[in-house]
Design a protein around this motif. Structure first.
Motif: not given
Lengths: 217, 238
Positions: B17-26, B173-182, B151-156, B186-189
């Motif tokens: 049920g958590m809200t998770v952001m995942i960075g990346g584009f295709l 980069l795409n959505s990663n820099p914005a998600m890192a702040m929100a 709640d969590v952002a998974l970025i790259k 925040v977990v960065a791979e």
């Protein structure tokens, strides 16, 4: 030449040196292959670059370089990469000179429908609505008729709109049509057609100027 | 402090049920290893925020989450590349909130940057404007969109130093820099983890204070092989 290549070649004639251009997926992307010699356009990709180059070889393909369709790309000398927030400031802020997009329908008021067929095709708008709202010139690339022979150039769009009153130029396999405050003006027709053929194939009313040119591609 | 952990540990904090952001584009700039661990863990009913769906054809990157039916709600701009998302959406099994891509990323930037919302003209006269608040600014009308947080952002990113400073590479980069702040966590791979000082200050794309955990993903060469196979198999590379 098939209809898609014909449209792509005609669209490429709209490009001028130094223009910042964003091309949608499909026919618009193909138009980049036909840019006249000596015309350097700056291709923008909404996933975050200016200065898109040709496709790479297998050796040069880079997992950190792809276009908005997921295809591997190269960057030209002088290219710049940036995040999505910057990319859409470029797009919404009026810094893209022209966008070329496909469409399901366009109409006499310059409205465009290109993001969903309710209950059937529901891909989402992606960056399309931002491009339509922000690009200085909107060129629409589409086949004149759908699979059933029904005109896609309508008096009024029937499908959900992507933007209102933004289309400047319509390029099809049959005609080049300019959108004006007075309505749709027929500027050019395909070589094998007459003006009457195009008028008959178009749902929208067309304004006929004194001279209608022939498309040369 | 940014902790350096493995991918399995990193996704352990993600619960149903958590809200998770995942960075990346295709696929590009996606935390592919973290997604694999999230799929292996099988946690369900996720509220996912991702700019687009899977690499075209489905089943790659975030496309593994839809295939494993772990998403209950999705905020995105495009699902057309992911047949599984489209099927679940049309069947009524998945709630999707479509945002124009530029609006989507600005909502996340607002979420991370302490702003009250986005005012945009994009979408005027379309169904996305229906029922939405309008605000007039200097004689012009705009649509109001509220901020997005998670709640969590998974970025790259390409590299991370031991403090958590991130350096991006190419167009990834795409959505990663914005998600890192929100997001709250925040977990960065990253392709590689380097000592502090190796990444020059001017090359830091996301400052370390935004990053809670760093996970070493596949290295650049492994990803090159993975993407070459993906592109060749899907006819996008000769």
């Amino acid at each position: 030449m098939d209809a898609r290549e014909f449209i792509a070649r005609r669209i490429a004639q709209e490009f001028r040196c130094g223009m910042v251009v964003n091309l949608g997926i499909g026919i618009p992307t193909a138009s980049a292959n036909h840019v006249p010699h000596g015309v350097d356009v700056i291709l923008q990709s909404e996933n975050g670059c200016l200065g898109l180059g040709p496709r790479p070889s297998r050796a040069a393909a880079d997992p950190d370089l792809a276009n908005a369709g997921g295809e591997p790309i190269t960057l030209l000398p002088g290219a710049a990469t940036f995040d999505l927030a910057t990319s859409f400031c470029i797009i919404r802020g009026g810094h893209v000179d022209a966008t070329v997009l496909g469409a399901l329908e366009v109409d006499s008021q310059g409205n465009i429908a290109n993001w969903k067929i309710p209950g059937k095709r529901v891909p989402g708008m992606g960056g399309g609505m931002d491009l339509l709202a922000g690009a200085r010139k909107v060129i629409v690339a589409l086949q004149h008729a759908d699979k059933d022979g029904d005109s896609k150039i309508r008096k009024h769009c029937r499908l959900p709109l992507s933007a209102v009153g933004v289309v400047d130029l319509i390029v099809t396999d049959k005609a080049v049509i300019e959108v004006t405050a007075e309505g749709l003006v027929l500027r050019e027709i395909a070589p094998e057609l007459t003006v009457a053929d195009v008028v008959a194939a178009t749902d929208a009313d067309l304004i006929l100027p004194a001279t209608v040119a022939t498309i040369h591609v | 402090m940014t902790e350096i952990i493995d991918a399995e540990q990193a996704v352990r904090n993600i619960r149903e049920g958590m809200t998770v952001m995942i960075g990346g584009f295709l696929g590009v700039g996606e935390p592919l290893l973290l997604i694999d661990e999230l799929v292996a863990g099988g946690v369900g009913k996720l509220s996912l925020i991702a700019v687009v769906g899977s690499y075209p054809g489905g089943g790659f990157g975030v496309g593994k989450l839809s295939r494993n039916r772990q998403i209950a709600r999705l905020v995105t701009s495009h699902i057309g590349t992911d047949p599984e998302l489209v099927r679940q959406y049309l069947a009524g099994d998945l709630e999707v909130e479509f945002n124009p891509m530029g609006t989507f990323i600005e909502r996340i930037r607002c979420g991370g940057g302490g702003l009250g919302g986005v005012l945009t003209r994009t979408g005027f006269g379309t169904e996305v404007a229906a029922g939405r608040a309008r605000i007039e600014v200097e004689g012009e009308e705009f649509l109001l969109y509220t901020p997005l947080k998670a709640d969590v952002a998974l970025i790259k990113a390409h590299r991370g130093d031991r403090l958590g400073n991130l350096e991006y590479r190419g167009i990834a980069l795409n959505s990663n820099p914005a998600m890192a702040m929100a997001a709250a966590y925040v977990v960065a791979e990253v392709d590689e983890i380097v000592d502090v000082g190796v990444i020059a200050p001017r090359h830091v794309g996301t400052p370390h204070i935004f990053v809670d955990a760093l996970v070493r993903g596949r290295d650049h060469q492994e990803r090159k092989l993975e993407f070459t196979d993906l592109w060749v198999d899907s006819g996008r590379l000769q």
